[in-house]
Design a protein around this motif. Structure first.
Motif, PDB file in Angstrom:
ATOM      1  N   ASP A   1       0.883  -1.067  -0.039  1.00 62.25           N
ATOM      2  CA  ASP A   1      -0.001   0.068   0.058  1.00 62.25           C
ATOM      3  C   ASP A   1       1.065   1.137   0.139  1.00 62.25           C
ATOM      4  O   ASP A   1       0.489   2.301  -0.597  1.00 62.25           O
ATOM      5  CB  ASP A   1      -1.063   0.117   1.112  1.00 62.25           C
ATOM      6  CG  ASP A   1      -1.947  -1.245   1.025  1.00 62.25           C
ATOM      7  OD1 ASP A   1      -1.820  -1.577   0.016  1.00 62.25           O
ATOM      8  OD2 ASP A   1      -2.669  -1.440   1.983  1.00 62.25           O
ATOM      9  N   ALA A   2       2.058   1.133   0.862  1.00 59.89           N
ATOM     10  CA  ALA A   2       2.936   2.430   0.744  1.00 59.89           C
ATOM     11  C   ALA A   2       3.298   2.600  -0.714  1.00 59.89           C
ATOM     12  O   ALA A   2       3.562   3.734  -0.936  1.00 59.89           O
ATOM     13  CB  ALA A   2       4.103   1.944   1.628  1.00 59.89           C
ATOM     14  N   HIS A   3       3.568   1.541  -1.537  1.00 60.74           N
ATOM     15  CA  HIS A   3       3.852   1.935  -3.014  1.00 60.74           C
ATOM     16  C   HIS A   3       2.882   2.412  -3.780  1.00 60.74           C
ATOM     17  O   HIS A   3       3.084   3.434  -4.444  1.00 60.74           O
ATOM     18  CB  HIS A   3       4.360   0.518  -3.528  1.00 60.74           C
ATOM     19  CG  HIS A   3       5.414  -0.009  -3.031  1.00 60.74           C
ATOM     20  ND1 HIS A   3       5.484  -1.167  -2.660  1.00 60.74           N
ATOM     21  CD2 HIS A   3       6.702   0.478  -2.829  1.00 60.74           C
ATOM     22  CE1 HIS A   3       6.926  -1.520  -2.129  1.00 60.74           C
ATOM     23  NE2 HIS A   3       7.438  -0.721  -2.236  1.00 60.74           N
TER      24      HIS A   3
ATOM     25  N   PHE B   1       0.550   4.459  -2.446  1.00 57.18           N
ATOM     26  CA  PHE B   1       0.569   5.787  -2.052  1.00 57.18           C
ATOM     27  C   PHE B   1       1.673   6.681  -3.037  1.00 57.18           C
ATOM     28  O   PHE B   1       1.218   7.676  -3.312  1.00 57.18           O
ATOM     29  CB  PHE B   1       0.856   5.797  -0.544  1.00 57.18           C
ATOM     30  CG  PHE B   1       1.069   7.122   0.082  1.00 57.18           C
ATOM     31  CD1 PHE B   1      -0.279   8.066   0.604  1.00 57.18           C
ATOM     32  CD2 PHE B   1       2.302   7.750   0.246  1.00 57.18           C
ATOM     33  CE1 PHE B   1       0.148   9.162   1.142  1.00 57.18           C
ATOM     34  CE2 PHE B   1       2.342   8.905   0.802  1.00 57.18           C
ATOM     35  CZ  PHE B   1       1.409   9.735   1.302  1.00 57.18           C
ATOM     36  N   GLU B   2       2.798   5.921  -3.144  1.00 57.18           N
ATOM     37  CA  GLU B   2       3.954   6.982  -3.653  1.00 57.18           C
ATOM     38  C   GLU B   2       3.571   7.000  -5.034  1.00 57.18           C
ATOM     39  O   GLU B   2       3.549   8.179  -5.678  1.00 57.18           O
ATOM     40  CB  GLU B   2       5.133   6.019  -3.554  1.00 57.18           C
ATOM     41  CG  GLU B   2       5.783   5.868  -2.079  1.00 57.18           C
ATOM     42  CD  GLU B   2       6.909   4.794  -2.209  1.00 57.18           C
ATOM     43  OE1 GLU B   2       7.797   4.826  -1.422  1.00 57.18           O
ATOM     44  OE2 GLU B   2       7.022   4.079  -2.919  1.00 57.18           O
TER      45      GLU B   2
ATOM     46  N   THR C   1      -8.079   9.125  -0.306  1.00 59.40           N
ATOM     47  CA  THR C   1      -8.855   9.464   1.075  1.00 59.40           C
ATOM     48  C   THR C   1      -8.235  11.016   1.676  1.00 59.40           C
ATOM     49  O   THR C   1      -7.076  10.979   1.662  1.00 59.40           O
ATOM     50  CB  THR C   1      -8.920   8.638   2.403  1.00 59.40           C
ATOM     51  OG1 THR C   1      -7.384   8.213   2.522  1.00 59.40           O
ATOM     52  CG2 THR C   1      -9.396   7.063   1.956  1.00 59.40           C
TER      53      THR C   1
ATOM     54  N   ALA D   1      -4.136  11.058   1.466  1.00 63.54           N
ATOM     55  CA  ALA D   1      -3.834   9.458   1.816  1.00 63.54           C
ATOM     56  C   ALA D   1      -4.312   8.631   0.883  1.00 63.54           C
ATOM     57  O   ALA D   1      -5.168   9.010  -0.093  1.00 63.54           O
ATOM     58  CB  ALA D   1      -4.602   9.588   3.067  1.00 63.54           C
ATOM     59  N   PHE D   2      -4.045   7.239   1.150  1.00 60.76           N
ATOM     60  CA  PHE D   2      -4.468   6.247   0.356  1.00 60.76           C
ATOM     61  C   PHE D   2      -4.713   5.000   1.033  1.00 60.76           C
ATOM     62  O   PHE D   2      -4.260   5.023   2.318  1.00 60.76           O
ATOM     63  CB  PHE D   2      -3.280   5.824  -0.620  1.00 60.76           C
ATOM     64  CG  PHE D   2      -3.823   4.637  -1.508  1.00 60.76           C
ATOM     65  CD1 PHE D   2      -4.127   4.938  -2.670  1.00 60.76           C
ATOM     66  CD2 PHE D   2      -3.441   3.493  -0.897  1.00 60.76           C
ATOM     67  CE1 PHE D   2      -4.403   3.827  -3.435  1.00 60.76           C
ATOM     68  CE2 PHE D   2      -3.824   2.157  -1.875  1.00 60.76           C
ATOM     69  CZ  PHE D   2      -4.304   2.637  -3.051  1.00 60.76           C
ATOM     70  N   TYR D   3      -6.007   4.570   0.833  1.00 63.01           N
ATOM     71  CA  TYR D   3      -6.441   3.158   1.426  1.00 63.01           C
ATOM     72  C   TYR D   3      -6.958   2.431   0.400  1.00 63.01           C
ATOM     73  O   TYR D   3      -7.489   2.670  -0.472  1.00 63.01           O
ATOM     74  CB  TYR D   3      -7.465   3.631   2.353  1.00 63.01           C
ATOM     75  CG  TYR D   3      -8.201   2.619   3.217  1.00 63.01           C
ATOM     76  CD1 TYR D   3      -7.390   1.553   3.726  1.00 63.01           C
ATOM     77  CD2 TYR D   3      -9.478   2.341   3.098  1.00 63.01           C
ATOM     78  CE1 TYR D   3      -7.988   0.568   4.394  1.00 63.01           C
ATOM     79  CE2 TYR D   3     -10.223   1.110   3.733  1.00 63.01           C
ATOM     80  CZ  TYR D   3      -9.189   0.291   4.420  1.00 63.01           C
ATOM     81  OH  TYR D   3     -10.023  -0.694   4.966  1.00 63.01           O
ATOM     82  N   LEU D   4      -6.583   1.033   0.795  1.00 59.66           N
ATOM     83  CA  LEU D   4      -7.274  -0.150  -0.236  1.00 59.66           C
ATOM     84  C   LEU D   4      -8.782  -0.308   0.145  1.00 59.66           C
ATOM     85  O   LEU D   4      -9.212  -1.153   0.717  1.00 59.66           O
ATOM     86  CB  LEU D   4      -6.498  -1.241  -0.011  1.00 59.66           C
ATOM     87  CG  LEU D   4      -6.062  -2.175  -1.154  1.00 59.66           C
ATOM     88  CD1 LEU D   4      -5.302  -1.663  -2.234  1.00 59.66           C
ATOM     89  CD2 LEU D   4      -5.402  -3.416  -0.789  1.00 59.66           C
TER      90      LEU D   4
ATOM     91  N   ARG E   1      -4.447  -5.462  -4.793  1.00 64.22           N
ATOM     92  CA  ARG E   1      -3.038  -5.001  -5.010  1.00 64.22           C
ATOM     93  C   ARG E   1      -2.518  -5.508  -6.152  1.00 64.22           C
ATOM     94  O   ARG E   1      -1.839  -5.227  -6.961  1.00 64.22           O
ATOM     95  CB  ARG E   1      -2.253  -5.585  -3.739  1.00 64.22           C
ATOM     96  CG  ARG E   1      -2.501  -4.788  -2.567  1.00 64.22           C
ATOM     97  CD  ARG E   1      -1.489  -4.893  -1.300  1.00 64.22           C
ATOM     98  NE  ARG E   1      -2.002  -4.429  -0.260  1.00 64.22           N
ATOM     99  CZ  ARG E   1      -2.410  -5.070   0.756  1.00 64.22           C
ATOM    100  NH1 ARG E   1      -2.563  -6.608   0.657  1.00 64.22           N
ATOM    101  NH2 ARG E   1      -2.775  -4.453   1.970  1.00 64.22           N
TER     102      ARG E   1
END
Lengths: 535, 296
Positions: free
Chosen positions: A96-98, A100-101, A142, A146-149, A253
């Motif tokens: 998820d951090a990727h 987000f990037e 979000t 921010a990013f959320y699956l 993902r």
């Protein structure tokens, strides 16, 4: 930035290349990668250097400082997605951090494109891959950044999360009932954590069912709550639901990673382009901030400029509320520079080197106008150019000689050399002879540069053009307070730092005795020096 | 009693937005204290931010492979932890990435959206922790840090509060543990200096040699260090220096409580006696998180 051929370490130090490098530093890791690969333009690449300087200047003129800073802010706030793109291209499922990037990467491109819209010479960074990736990730946005699956990526994910939420609530309830039951027996309201102590003295009879003893001590038990049948069943259901969620999340993902993988090449190009823009914007900001102008970059090995400034010193002076005096220089050979102590001879040399460096990197120069060629090597010799690697076994003179030997042996086809009081630590007679011979050698080799010295007659005997710092307009009085800063300010006010060409007779002396008095040497000693000079 | 709730209320009464739990050694109940305060704060509806100096919440100790207390976190908790230990599932909301490095990768700020066990690996430096706590404070109502005593400098002069954890694992005898925590608390609670009175400002740490020299000179001025972490004295030397010299600091720390863990891996102390001894020696409210007891 790679300077190995153009500047050796000692010359880079003497010309404060680190200052220039820092002033041009990009804001993002995309820019850092591009910046690390930048090399100076070499002779023969004058047209490319000219075009680059014109582009930098054009951007600096098209955008105001606030817009340049806004572009840098957008770049600075963008985490590096290069690793994520590389992983996806190798078939990895991104974390998820990727993701987000990548979302921030796409955001940064949109923002930078908008800020640079219409600027001549700058193409849009965004491409089809950026647009597709941004669309694919949009459901995960979000808030602002921010990013959320999120559930909206996939119906299966949403359903499995609902089941997990229910199963967790059932488990919490089952554990809560156990804690409440045992807590009421033991008169404790804090049994939510895993381990707790029960004092033997406070237990009436056996421990209640559902309490497991982890360790026994003479006065107490260390205990934990056991899972009863209902809690075990709830735990099993929760774990199964958690596994389903994990599987559904990994599926989403995987799909997002596949989108990135299939567009990796184009995304890489966008990342490279973003880095190039970052480096360009940093250069434009430098040019704007320091009022730089595009030099006329010519094929001949010359360096001519008017109102040139040595920016590292100018910045230092500004901090003290003082101004740098711009200078004019015209070099098409090896010239000699003389002048009083503290008159700015070294600064003149450094200004020449700094302007030549800017030209070499395709940057506008800190001068009103300039005409310059490209050089294979810019070398500094003399004061400020001692090579620390040579250690303490060599004298100052020996170190200078070894450096000179090294520069000559490198035999750069186009050498620009700045020599600051070479051979000042040997006898004036032999030092002068060495300088005259050195100038002759440099001219034979077609080198360009300037030789600053206090030794008189060098220009005449070497048949070289002779420039001089105009020097003191009068000797300022020693400050009554004896304060050094006050003395320096008085000196600066009396000094004419500009450079002029001398025809015929050599310039006057170094004003060394007067300066020594101004800087605080006692009056008897100064008077003694004057008497000795008259003798 | 609910120890976590009591400590959380002490922190709130002190006006602290961040609570640092520091220990006098390993396995002295830092994580258990942190978990108790976290649970109490969560129950009030506060948005809690968590991070660690070093590593916390892992199933087994990386040093000796012994089981460690774990961190079961609830939705809406914000954590600052290393990318390498953020669980893939349940997915968290990624709020920000930093360039602060840890042994397990860069620090990521994430909001927990599914209940699960989490591991916290925070930045190892005082400046990194300060930066992390400052960001966590913008993302939540209260921040709790599983700390390390040698990084407390990050808190000096801030609005943070400190809880000192001590336990049977950190000393051979109960008296040794009590003396150790009392010396540490005395050091951390050194008062702010009075600018109106004569002062000797030290550049750097107050070392045993320096302290001995000052005592020998009968130094009567305030001996001022930057913050209490600059007092590099331990044991009886620290006690003597604190009694004899007027040691003060520019940026004081706020120690609000201590906790005790009478169960160690190699030894145990009698819980009530240990609790009472620590309370008497430190003058602080002291809690036994395991026994749910309190002494002041």
């Amino acid at each position: 930035v790679r300077i190995d051929a153009l500047l050796d370490t000692t010359s880079a130090q003497a010309l404060h290349f680190a200052w220039l490098s820092l002033a041009l530093e990009p804001a993002s890791e995309y820019g850092d990668r591009v910046y690390a690969g930048i090399q100076p333009f070499a002779p023969g690449e004058e047209a490319a250097a000219q075009a680059r300087a014109a582009l930098v200047s054009g951007v600096a003129e098209s955008l105001d400082a606030a817009r340049l800073d806004a572009v840098r802010d957008a770049l600075r706030g963008s985490p590096d997605a290069a690793g994520a793109i590389a992983r996806a291209s190798m078939g990895d499922v991104l974390a998820d951090a990727h993701l987000f990037e990548l979302q921030r990467f796409c955001d940064a491109i949109v923002r930078v494109d908008a800020l640079l819209d219409g600027v001549p010479g700058i193409d849009k960074i965004s491409n089809e891959a950026v647009a597709i990736t941004a669309r694919a990730l949009e459901s995960g946005r979000t808030g602002k950044f921010a990013f959320y699956l999120a559930d909206s990526f996939d119906g299966v994910l949403a359903a499995s999360r609902t089941r997990l939420s229910r199963a967790q609530a059932e488990l919490d309830a089952a554990r809560g009932r156990t804690a409440q039951r045992i807590g009421s027996i033991l008169n404790r309201d804090d049994l939510s954590s895993d381990e707790f102590i029960l004092m033997r003295a406070e237990i009436d009879g056996d421990l209640p069912a559902g309490v497991r003893v982890l360790r026994e001590a003479p006065t107490y038990y260390l205990c934990a709550l056991e899972f009863d049948e209902a809690a075990l069943a709830a735990l099993e259901r929760r774990d199964a639901a958690a596994n389903d969620v994990a599987s559904a999340e990994e599926g989403v993902r995987g799909e997002l990673s596949a989108v990135v993988r299939s567009h990796a090449a184009q995304l890489d190009r966008a990342a490279q382009h973003l880095g190039e823009i970052d480096v360009l914007i940093a250069a434009a900001r430098f040019a704007q901030l320091h009022r730089c102008r595009v030099a006329d970059i010519v094929t001949e090995p010359v360096l001519t400029f008017s109102q040139g400034r040595y920016l590292p010193l100018e910045a230092e002076l500004e901090l003290q509320g003082r101004a740098f005096t711009p200078i004019d220089v015209e070099l098409h050979d090896v010239a000699v520079l003389t002048g009083p102590n503290m008159g700015g001879k070294s600064v003149c040399l450094r200004t020449c080197g700094f302007v030549a460096l800017c030209v070499a990197f395709g940057l506008p120069v800190p001068a009103e106008s300039a005409r310059a060629g490209l050089f294979d090597e810019i070398a500094w010799l003399g004061i400020g150019g001692e090579d620390e690697e040579l250690g303490g076994l060599l004298s100052s003179f020996a170190k200078e000689v070894v450096r000179l030997r090294d520069v000559l042996e490198r035999n750069a086809p186009r050498l620009f050399v700045l020599i600051d009081e070479f051979a000042r630590t040997t006898t004036p007679h032999e030092g002068k002879a060495l300088l005259v011979a050195l100038i002759a050698r440099l001219r034979e080799r077609g080198a360009r540069g300037m030789v600053a010295t206090h030794l008189s007659g060098v220009a005449r005997e070497a048949n070289a053009r002779h420039f001089a710092v105009r020097g003191l307009r009068g000797i300022p009085a020693r400050p009554a307070t004896g304060d050094l800063q006050e003395a320096l300010a008085a000196l600066a006010a009396s000094m004419d730092y500009t450079i002029g060409e001398i025809k015929g007779e050599e310039g006057s002396g170094a004003d060394a005795i007067a300066l020594a008095g101004l800087l605080g040497l006692d009056e008897d000693l100064i008077a003694g020096a004057h008497r000795a000079l008259r003798r | 009693m609910r120890v976590g709730k009591a400590i959380f209320e002490l922190a709130r009464a002190a006006g602290a937005r961040s609570l640092f739990v520091v220990g006098i050694g390993k396995n002295v109940g830092k994580t258990v204290t942190m978990r108790a305060v976290y649970e109490a704060a969560s129950e009030t509806g506060a948005r809690v931010g968590l991070t660690s100096i070093g590593r916390d919440g892992e199933a087994v100790d990386a040093g000796d492979a012994q089981p460690k207390p774990r961190l079961f976190l609830r939705p809406e908790t914000v954590i600052a932890t290393a990318r390498g230990v953020l669980p893939a599932s349940p997915a968290s909301e990624i709020l920000a990435l930093s360039r602060l490095q840890t042994a397990a990768g860069e620090v990521v700020f994430a909001r927990v959206l599914g209940s699960a066990f989490y591991e916290l690996v925070g930045p190892p430096t005082a400046s990194g922790i300060r930066e992390t706590v400052d960001l966590l404070e913008t993302l939540g109502d209260v921040t709790i840090v599983d700390g390390a005593i040698d990084r407390v400098a990050a808190l000096a002069g801030g609005d943070d509060a400190i809880v000192v954890a001590c336990g049977a694992s950190a000393a051979n005898t109960m008296q040794e543990a009590v003396d150790g925590v009392a010396a540490l608390v005395s050091r951390l609670r050194v008062a702010a200096y009075d600018p109106a009175l004569p002062a000797l400002h030290l550049d750097g740490a107050l070392t045993p040699t320096r302290a001995a020299a000052l005592i020998a000179q009968h130094e009567e001025r305030q001996v001022v260090v930057r913050d209490p972490t600059q007092i590099a004295l331990t044991g009886k030397g620290a006690a003597r220096a604190l009694e004899t010299l007027r040691i003060r600091c520019v940026r004081p720390l706020r120690v609000i409580a201590a906790t005790v863990a009478s169960i160690g891996r190699e030894r145990t102390f009698e819980p009530r006696t240990f609790l009472k001894a620590v309370a008497e020696a430190t003058g602080l409210p002291v809690f036994d998180v395991y026994a749910g007891t309190h002494a002041a």
